[in-house]
Design an enzyme around this catalytic site. Sequence first.
Site, short mmCIF file in Angstrom:
data_model
loop_
_atom_site.label_atom_id
_atom_site.label_comp_id
_atom_site.label_asym_id
_atom_site.label_seq_id
_atom_site.Cartn_x
_atom_site.Cartn_y
_atom_site.Cartn_z
N TRP A 114 -1.33 7.23 -9.15
CA TRP A 114 -1.20 5.88 -8.58
C TRP A 114 -2.43 5.07 -8.92
O TRP A 114 -3.57 5.56 -8.81
CB TRP A 114 -1.02 6.00 -7.06
CG TRP A 114 -0.93 4.71 -6.32
CD1 TRP A 114 -0.17 3.62 -6.64
CD2 TRP A 114 -1.64 4.36 -5.12
NE1 TRP A 114 -0.34 2.62 -5.71
CE2 TRP A 114 -1.24 3.04 -4.77
CE3 TRP A 114 -2.55 5.02 -4.33
CZ2 TRP A 114 -1.74 2.39 -3.65
CZ3 TRP A 114 -3.04 4.38 -3.21
CH2 TRP A 114 -2.64 3.08 -2.88
N ASP A 143 -2.16 13.67 -1.04
CA ASP A 143 -1.74 12.33 -0.63
C ASP A 143 -0.24 12.39 -0.35
O ASP A 143 0.56 12.67 -1.25
CB ASP A 143 -2.04 11.33 -1.75
CG ASP A 143 -1.74 9.88 -1.34
OD1 ASP A 143 -1.33 9.65 -0.19
OD2 ASP A 143 -1.94 8.98 -2.17
N ALA A 163 2.61 10.08 0.84
CA ALA A 163 3.00 8.71 1.13
C ALA A 163 4.51 8.52 1.24
O ALA A 163 4.96 7.47 1.70
CB ALA A 163 2.45 7.76 0.06
N LYS A 216 6.25 3.77 3.97
CA LYS A 216 7.58 3.91 3.37
C LYS A 216 8.59 4.50 4.35
O LYS A 216 9.61 3.89 4.63
CB LYS A 216 7.48 4.79 2.12
CG LYS A 216 7.14 4.02 0.85
CD LYS A 216 5.74 3.48 0.84
CE LYS A 216 5.43 2.74 -0.47
NZ LYS A 216 4.04 2.25 -0.49
#
Length: 396
Positions: free
Chosen positions: A130, A211, A213, A246
């Site tokens: 990312w 991470d 997400a 999200k």
Amino acid sequence: MFEVLPQLPADPILGLSTAFKADPNPLKIDLGVGVYKDEEGRTPILNSIAKAQQILLETEDSKTYITPQGVQGYIDGLTELLLGKGNKAVLANRVAGVQAPGGCGALRILSELIKRCKSDTTVWVSDPTWANHIPLIGNAGLKIETYPYFDKAQASIKFDAMVACLQKVKAGDVVLLHGCCHNPTGADLTKDQWNTVLELAQKTGFIPFIDVAYLGFGDSLEDDAYGTRLLVNNLPEVIIAASCSKNFGLYRERVGLALMVTENTTTRNAIQTQIQSIARAIYSMPPSYGGALVDIVLREPDLRAEWMAEVEMMRSRMQDLRSLLVTKLKEYGAQQDFEFIKQQKGMFSYLCISPEQVLAMREKHSVYFVDSSRVNIAGISLKNVDSLAKSLVSVL
């Protein structure tokens, strides 16, 4: 004073949004910014969140500061969601955590923590990763290296090359891993590959930095947590940054969580004071609202069940859109094999086309996505998929 500073170029992704808004083409398509969209192109408030908002409105009786670590019910609830009920590290009081302003805030707090522990630490990130990982981590003063991850020519993970690289990582280095729904490629590690990553960490002594997400957007809430739980259950130290943007649809509320799994309670207690100190120096006190909403949703059985159904609906819709796009590309004569799109997971896919072809999509057909060829699958709809497929075939 300020005249010495030059004007910087627009953020590659956010700049796309500006260009999209300025495009007069009524058939334009936005596949750039990573937000979930419904069939009408809206990013809706989840029903479970709307109900939690009403509960909070009726029950909140003060606007004074909350505790320095954040809404404790939120921290406990999301930690259980990530690590599983009855997790042994949690039961042993080995997990420190603070509510953070979004996943970005969590990444930055944890990067600052790594810097405090060992200023010359190297953080290894996937190639690609990312875009904001590198500034978030690098601006904390940490050295960044990359490990091989995705082969655009083959549209698959370069796992052998990844393993060969991680075998050479030094003890005490940090390896950033995507818990699920890899951004930007959508190509996720299998369970067997996660097991290999665990063996590498045990052998070399690197510390995983996970991470998370997009929990729930890949296979399921439980399956998407497999890699995170595997490493936490078998290693003395794991770093975790999580986001509720999200899967709870709380983009503008900036709801994140910074967790540090430590070897023992004594270290955990010290780390808890350290991450709170870092947060204090950056933004003083944590926000309450978004964390309070997640706390309510996870704590109330009916709301939790409704939220889980909404996550399932979003995941299923994106999986269906992947299959539909591949079908349409075949219908319109694509010679290139795009079956890999159906195997990728979550909100994003790499189309594995060139930057020149991406530019042609933008200039000739008003289809907007980043130069890497990452597209937001949730930006596709039944209304635009034919136009998208025709445009893509025309530039191949």
